[in-house]
Scaffold this active site. Structure first.
Site, short mmCIF file in Angstrom:
data_model
loop_
_atom_site.label_atom_id
_atom_site.label_comp_id
_atom_site.label_asym_id
_atom_site.label_seq_id
_atom_site.Cartn_x
_atom_site.Cartn_y
_atom_site.Cartn_z
N GLU A 78 0.82 -1.22 0.00
CA GLU A 78 0.00 0.00 0.00
C GLU A 78 0.85 1.26 0.00
O GLU A 78 0.48 2.29 -0.58
CB GLU A 78 -0.96 0.02 1.19
CG GLU A 78 -2.08 -1.02 1.11
CD GLU A 78 -1.67 -2.40 1.63
OE1 GLU A 78 -0.48 -2.60 1.93
OE2 GLU A 78 -2.56 -3.27 1.73
N PHE A 140 -11.71 -7.52 13.85
CA PHE A 140 -10.62 -7.98 13.00
C PHE A 140 -10.25 -6.89 11.99
O PHE A 140 -11.12 -6.35 11.30
CB PHE A 140 -11.03 -9.27 12.26
CG PHE A 140 -9.96 -9.76 11.33
CD1 PHE A 140 -8.74 -10.20 11.82
CD2 PHE A 140 -10.18 -9.76 9.95
CE1 PHE A 140 -7.74 -10.62 10.95
CE2 PHE A 140 -9.17 -10.20 9.09
CZ PHE A 140 -7.95 -10.63 9.58
N GLN A 141 -8.97 -6.58 11.92
CA GLN A 141 -8.42 -5.55 11.02
C GLN A 141 -9.06 -4.19 11.23
O GLN A 141 -9.29 -3.43 10.28
CB GLN A 141 -8.53 -6.01 9.56
CG GLN A 141 -7.61 -7.19 9.29
CD GLN A 141 -7.40 -7.51 7.83
OE1 GLN A 141 -8.30 -7.31 7.02
NE2 GLN A 141 -6.23 -8.02 7.50
N LYS A 190 -17.55 -1.00 5.83
CA LYS A 190 -18.02 -1.92 4.79
C LYS A 190 -19.54 -1.86 4.61
O LYS A 190 -20.04 -1.90 3.48
CB LYS A 190 -17.59 -3.34 5.16
CG LYS A 190 -17.83 -4.32 4.02
CD LYS A 190 -17.08 -5.63 4.24
CE LYS A 190 -17.29 -6.57 3.06
NZ LYS A 190 -16.55 -7.83 3.23
N MET A 502 24.11 8.67 3.16
CA MET A 502 23.95 9.94 3.85
C MET A 502 24.26 9.82 5.34
O MET A 502 24.84 10.70 5.96
CB MET A 502 22.54 10.50 3.63
CG MET A 502 22.33 11.88 4.19
SD MET A 502 23.52 13.07 3.53
CE MET A 502 22.58 13.78 2.19
#
Ligand SMILES: Cc1ncc(C[n+]2csc(CCOP(=O)(O)OP(=O)(O)O)c2C)c(N)n1
Ligand SMILES: [Mg+2]
Length: 606
Positions: A78, A140-141, A190, A502
């Protein structure tokens, strides 16, 4: 890109009556997810970078009903999708759109959202969320992504009523793209996506307290700026990302033509003024040019345009540009006097202010010849430089060579974060706005490859090259799969020093070269503790050409200077995605350097 839509493709007669903005729909009910996707189409979205999961499946299902209108690009992480959407946005100026499922999908977007906030990039991030009945139960999630992102978005929504969907999407585009642009998050439970509703795409926005109108300098303010310019003897323009965001590069060029004032740019401003113009002083700040930093220090007038006095620019704020008056033209009032008190603050859209100023501005009364001659002198005595006789391929040389080979064609360059990023800013001369894509404010390693993907999708006929570091590339290396599978032929010029270069530079400068987890090869290699005697071909890790081949890319490794140009040509001319792994020494330092919080007087030249 279309705004009015003939409707989703379907073999059966479609009950929906899709509408463009301002058009009412029919009375048929559709799913909340379909309302969201239709709204995206209505706002001209042609590409979305989206990774599915349980709570965003209805949105993905809806997207399949809009094939041919919206291209859905499947990133392999993502964060990659978020940065690809940014690459799309940064290279076009339009809103970039990314989407993820709830929980881990959503938290994987956070870095890209925060990055867009710091660089003022118009980004719409859509996340699935668990159903409203279970929000707050550690379902969940479930992550409270609006809470997580509250302070790194320009605005955010958790939509609990499907009737709000069309309005929310409309507001989100408006907020992301007006005023000072920024990221907007829409979190979609959802059950809201699954609800059946009769959409009204014509619904008015409800944004009390946000007009979206760009503030405009008053006539009096414009006259004050013009007068300050007329009186100045040593003026300097300090141009930032705001010039590019406002589409004001042309107006800036005209101001310079009319007044002869030299220009320096921030990292975000590069491309806002042509890098090869004799009045261009390149970048200022920590790794900016000696001449830009000296000119700002000695200026009697600093015209700060679309900038925010970032600490990487100012160093010690009380010493920055302290010998002159400062004009600050800035769209966001909260930036005025935030870091630096200025004499002439002007809250305005930069494009408007410059256009008005160009109507009345006159060159400074006193000739600038002596001033520009001094700057010329500094340019001659302290240009950006490197050892051109080195037998190794120095990273600066590789960038210069790439620039030489690509300067006469449209090209977009993205970068990771580190030394290679700063050298690109120094040695690739950008001519046009939106051709340099750089995670500047957040400085996010892993930005380069996915940003290049977004840019290439928006500009399929333009050469897009990611100049990357080995540490940075690995952070989103999975996006090589996206390039191959989605047919996005970006090029990567990897400046591979086998180190977090760096950080190594700071170890060298400030920690007596004590290597502290900055070597990217196996821990039992003496290089890991700084006791190596050089990195031979057999020690190099990973084998990036083999990695690239595994993803279906072409690739080539170069370490001989004499081979570089031929290899670069091969990369540029190759039809598909191509990685050029360039072995560069890790001992090089990015110079000049003004250490953090210091002044031009502490500038390190070598
Ligand atoms: C996500 C992230 N983690 C850590 C850092 C700190 N950091 C800044 S530059 C750098 C080294 C980058 O190495 P590489 O990509 O190989 O570039 P190089 O400096 O070697 O050119 C690190 C670790 C960062 N900017 N971003
Ligand atoms: Mg490196």
């Amino acid at each position: 890109m279309t705004t009015a839509s003939p409707g989703p493709r379907s073999s059966t007669p479609d009950p929906r009556s899709p509408a463009g903005p301002g058009k009412a729909s029919g009375l048929q009910a559709v799913s909340g997810a379909d309302v969201v996707v239709q709204s995206l189409v209505n706002h001209g979205v042609d590409t979305i970078f989206a990774y599915p999961g349980g709570t965003s499946m209805p949105l993905h299902q809806a997207l399949t009903r809009f094939r041919g209108k919206v291209r859905v690009v499947l990133p392999r992480h993502e964060q990659g999708g978020g940065f690809a959407a940014q690459g799309y946005a940064r290279s076009t100026g339009r809103v970039g759109v990314c989407m993820a499922t709830s929980g881990p999908g959503a938290t994987n977007l956070v870095t890209a959202i925060a990055d867009a906030k710091l660089d003022s990039i118009p980004l719409l991030a859509i996340t699935g969320q668990v159903g409203t009945p279970v929000i707050g139960t550690d379902a969940f999630q479930e992550t409270p992504i609006v809470e997580v992102c509250r302070s790194v978005t320009k605005h955010h929504y958790l939509v609990t009523d499907p009737a709000d969907l069309a309005r929310v999407v409309r507001e989100a585009f408006f907020i992301a793209s007006t005023g000072r642009p920024g990221p907007v998050l829409i979190d979609l439970p959802k059950n809201v996506q699954l609800a059946q509703i009769v959409p009204d795409y014509d619904v008015p926005m409800n944004l009390p307290g946000y007009s979206g109108l760009s503030p405009r300098a008053s006539e009096a303010e414009i006259r004050t700026i013009a007068e300050a310019i007329r009186q100045s003897k040593r003026p300097v323009i300090y141009a930032g990302g705001g010039v590019i965001a406002a589409g004001a590069a042309e107006e800036l060029g005209e101001l310079v033509r009319k007044t002869g004032i030299p220009v320096t740019m921030t990292l975000m401003g590069l491309g806002g003024f042509p890098g090869e113009d004799p009045l261009c002083m390149d970048m200022l700040g920590m790794h900016g040019s000696v001449y830009a930093n000296r000119a700002v220090d000695e200026a009697d007038l600093l015209l700060a345009l679309g900038v925010r006095f970032d600490d990487r620019v100012t160093g010690k704020v009380s010493e920055f540009a302290k010998h002159g008056r400062i004009v600050h033209v800035e769209i966001d009032p909260s930036e005025i006097n935030k870091i630096k008190q200025v004499e002439i603050p002007v809250v305005s859209d930069v494009k408007y202010a410059l256009a008005e100023l160009n109507e009345i501005v006159q060159p400074p009364q006193a000739s600038l010849t002596e001033w520009t001659r001094r700057i010329e002198g500094w340019k001659k005595s302290d240009p950006f430089q490197y050892n051109e006789d080195s037998s190794d391929i120095l990273p600066q040389h590789a960038i210069r060579t790439l620039w030489r080979l690509t300067q006469d064609r449209p090209a977009i360059v993205s970068v990771g974060v580190g030394q290679h990023q700063m050298w690109t800013a120094q040695f690739y001369k950008f001519r046009r706005p939106r051709t340099f894509l750089c995670s500047s404010g957040l400085g996010t390693m892993g930005f380069g490859l996915p940003a290049a993907i977004g840019a290439k999708i928006a500009h399929p006929d333009t050469l897009v090259v990611d100049i990357d570091g080995d540490g940075s590339l690995l952070m989103n290396v999975q996006e090589m799969a996206t390039c191959f599978c989605e047919k996005v032929p970006v090029k990567v010029m990897l400046l591979n020093n086998q180190h977090l270069g760096m950080v190594v530079q700071w170890e060298d400068r400030f920690h007596a070269s004590n290597r502290a987890h900055t070597y990217l090869g196996p821990i039992d290699d003496p290089e890991a503790v700084g006791r190596g005697t050089g990195i031979g071909p057999e020690q190099r890790y990973p084998d990036f050409v083999a990695v690239a081949a595994g993803f279906g890319w072409q690739g080539r490794f170069v370490r001989q200077k004499s081979e570089l140009e031929d290899a670069l040509r091969e990369m540029i001319d190759s039809p598909g995605p191509y990685l050029l792994d360039v072995a560069v020494p890790y001992q090089e330092h990015v110079l000049p350097m003004i250490p953090s919080g210091m002044t031009v007087r502490e500038l390190i030249k070598r």
